[in-house]
Design a protein around this motif. Structure first.
Motif, PDB file in Angstrom:
ATOM      1  N   THR A  93     -21.349 -27.485   0.404  1.00  0.00           N
ATOM      2  CA  THR A  93     -19.908 -27.773   0.435  1.00  0.00           C
ATOM      3  C   THR A  93     -19.547 -28.655   1.614  1.00  0.00           C
ATOM      4  OG1 THR A  93     -19.422 -25.647  -0.638  1.00  0.00           O
ATOM      5  CG2 THR A  93     -17.620 -26.716   0.559  1.00  0.00           C
ATOM      6  N   ALA A  94     -20.189 -28.424   2.760  1.00  0.00           N
ATOM      7  CA  ALA A  94     -19.900 -29.238   3.946  1.00  0.00           C
ATOM      8  C   ALA A  94     -20.274 -30.697   3.712  1.00  0.00           C
ATOM      9  CB  ALA A  94     -20.660 -28.689   5.152  1.00  0.00           C
ATOM     10  N   GLU A  96     -20.207 -32.250   0.802  1.00  0.00           N
ATOM     11  CA  GLU A  96     -19.175 -32.803  -0.087  1.00  0.00           C
ATOM     12  C   GLU A  96     -17.908 -33.104   0.694  1.00  0.00           C
ATOM     13  OE1 GLU A  96     -16.887 -31.758  -4.309  1.00  0.00           O
ATOM     14  OE2 GLU A  96     -18.394 -30.376  -3.468  1.00  0.00           O
ATOM     15  N   GLU A  97     -17.514 -32.185   1.579  1.00  0.00           N
ATOM     16  CA  GLU A  97     -16.314 -32.408   2.395  1.00  0.00           C
ATOM     17  C   GLU A  97     -16.468 -33.648   3.268  1.00  0.00           C
ATOM     18  OE1 GLU A  97     -15.806 -28.823   4.570  1.00  0.00           O
ATOM     19  OE2 GLU A  97     -14.824 -27.742   2.922  1.00  0.00           O
ATOM     20  N   ALA A 101     -14.269 -37.022   3.116  1.00  0.00           N
ATOM     21  CA  ALA A 101     -13.559 -37.413   4.333  1.00  0.00           C
ATOM     22  C   ALA A 101     -13.929 -38.828   4.772  1.00  0.00           C
ATOM     23  CB  ALA A 101     -13.878 -36.422   5.456  1.00  0.00           C
ATOM     24  N   TYR A 107     -17.483 -36.914  -5.863  1.00  0.00           N
ATOM     25  CA  TYR A 107     -18.799 -36.469  -5.377  1.00  0.00           C
ATOM     26  C   TYR A 107     -19.532 -35.847  -6.552  1.00  0.00           C
ATOM     27  CZ  TYR A 107     -21.919 -34.606  -1.684  1.00  0.00           C
ATOM     28  OH  TYR A 107     -22.982 -34.330  -0.846  1.00  0.00           O
TER      29      TYR A 107
END
Length: 379
Positions: A93-94, A96-97, A101, A107
């Protein structure tokens, strides 16, 4: 029936040829697919004359990573709007974030699903098309507003001419001279164009000067000069303060084109770089045209004599750096002087607009005060 519209272009960026082949197979039926196996090659395609409509970008690549490629594209004003979709095996998840950003619009995680790839690509291309159409409409409307403002400026400039006895093409010549000086000084085409288009308003304040003073054939008395000195202030008040750059530049030029580098000008007695750059440029262009042009009250001064007189005013009336730019631009200034010579007759607005299109033009310019006779210096 075969569509006449060209296929949209997709750039696939991945260092693994098998991944490129897979995405190409999924998309080639509906889109024109281009490929790059490195970040450097991808950026060359993106910055080319035919950039892609959408980018499918791997993250983990040798050399430039997908994240760095995305950052560089988003930092480029001409390419930042191209939608980027990360297609990667980084599933946290990090990750993808971070990708979103950085500027990606989507994604997609590997292993990829062909229906998902098609759906995401179709959706973001549709959104990109809508965005570009809105931008086109905004540009069109902005152009219409700019054209309207330019016409208003020209008409007010013409109104000032009716109050004075200048020759018909003076304003056109001055506009080009100011533009050329600005460009030779290193200003960009947009800034030089704004100066060109706003310079016609430099003497709009003469509308407020009584004819008995403005058209007086002899020298003005000290009391009459006090009135004449007010025309830059009157011009600035007529135009008014605006957030719009075009109108605000017109106001600045009207107010400052009679200031002198050594502080002896008017109406504010500004000195050096305290004088707005636009006013300093217009002053040089206007003085030159006044010196070398015939007026009802004086003959034209020869070119060599006029240049010598202007050079004597370097550091006094004129900004030394801008005078250097004036001399660099002089060959083109002399060409413009011939094109708009008064003996060719006054150009109409239509003729001017045609020349504007074909010569990358923009419009008029300023005024002098080198000579002692008020009528010799177009004040």
């Amino acid at each position: 029936m075969t569509s006449l519209l060209p296929k949209q272009s997709i750039l696939v960026v991945d260092d693994t040829p098998e991944n490129i082949d897979l995405l190409s197979e999924i998309l080639c039926g509906d889109y024109r697919v281009r490929a790059a196996i490195s970040g450097e090659k991808a950026l060359k395609i993106v910055y080319s004359d035919e950039p892609p409509d959408l980018i499918l970008l791997d993250i983990m690549m040798p050399g430039l990573s997908g994240l760095e490629i995305c950052r560089r594209i988003k930092a480029n004003p001409d390419r930042r709007h191209i939608p980027i979709i990360f297609v990667t095996a980084m599933t946290a998840t990090a990750d993808e974030e971070l990708g979103l950003a950085t500027g990606a619009v989507d994604y997609i995680m590997k292993p990829i699903s062909p229906p998902i790839v098609r759906a995401r690509v179709r959706t973001h291309l549709a959104l990109y098309d809508q965005s570009r159409e809105l931008e086109r409409m905004v540009r069109q409307r902005t152009h219409e507003l700019m054209t309207t403002r330019q016409q208003i400026i020209r008409r007010l400039g013409r109104a000032a001419e009716f109050k004075d006895n200048e020759t018909g093409n003076h304003v056109l010549r001055m506009s080009h001279y100011a533009r050329l000086i600005a460009e030779a000084h290193g200003l960009g085409a947009e800034t030089a164009g704004i100066i060109f288009n706003t310079a016609p308003m430099h003497d709009v304040g003469k509308i407020g000067i009584p004819d008995a003073i403005l058209l007086k054939p002899g020298k003005l008395t000290p009391e009459e000069w006090k009135v004449m000195y007010q025309h830059p202030i009157m011009g600035a008040e007529i135009i008014g303060k605006h957030d719009n750059e075009l109108l605000e530049t017109a106001r600045i030029i009207a107010l400052s084109h009679h200031e002198k580098w050594d502080g002896s000008g008017y109406p504010q007695g500004l000195k050096g770089e305290a004088i707005p750059l636009e006013g300093r440029i217009v002053a040089i262009a206007d003085v030159f045209d006044a010196l070398v042009s015939v007026r009802p009250y004086k003959p034209a001064i020869g070119l060599e004599q006029a240049l010598a007189m202007m050079d004597e005013q370097i550091g006094k009336h004129f900004d030394p750096a801008l005078m250097a730019a004036f001399h660099r631009a002089l060959p083109e200034i002399l060409r413009i002087r011939e094109i708009y010579a008064d003996e060719h007759g006054a150009l109409t607005d239509l003729e001017f607009q045609i020349k504007e299109i074909y010569e990358h033009a923009q419009e008029p310019t300023g005024y002098p005060a080198v000579l002692t006779n008020p009528k010799d210096c177009d004040c």
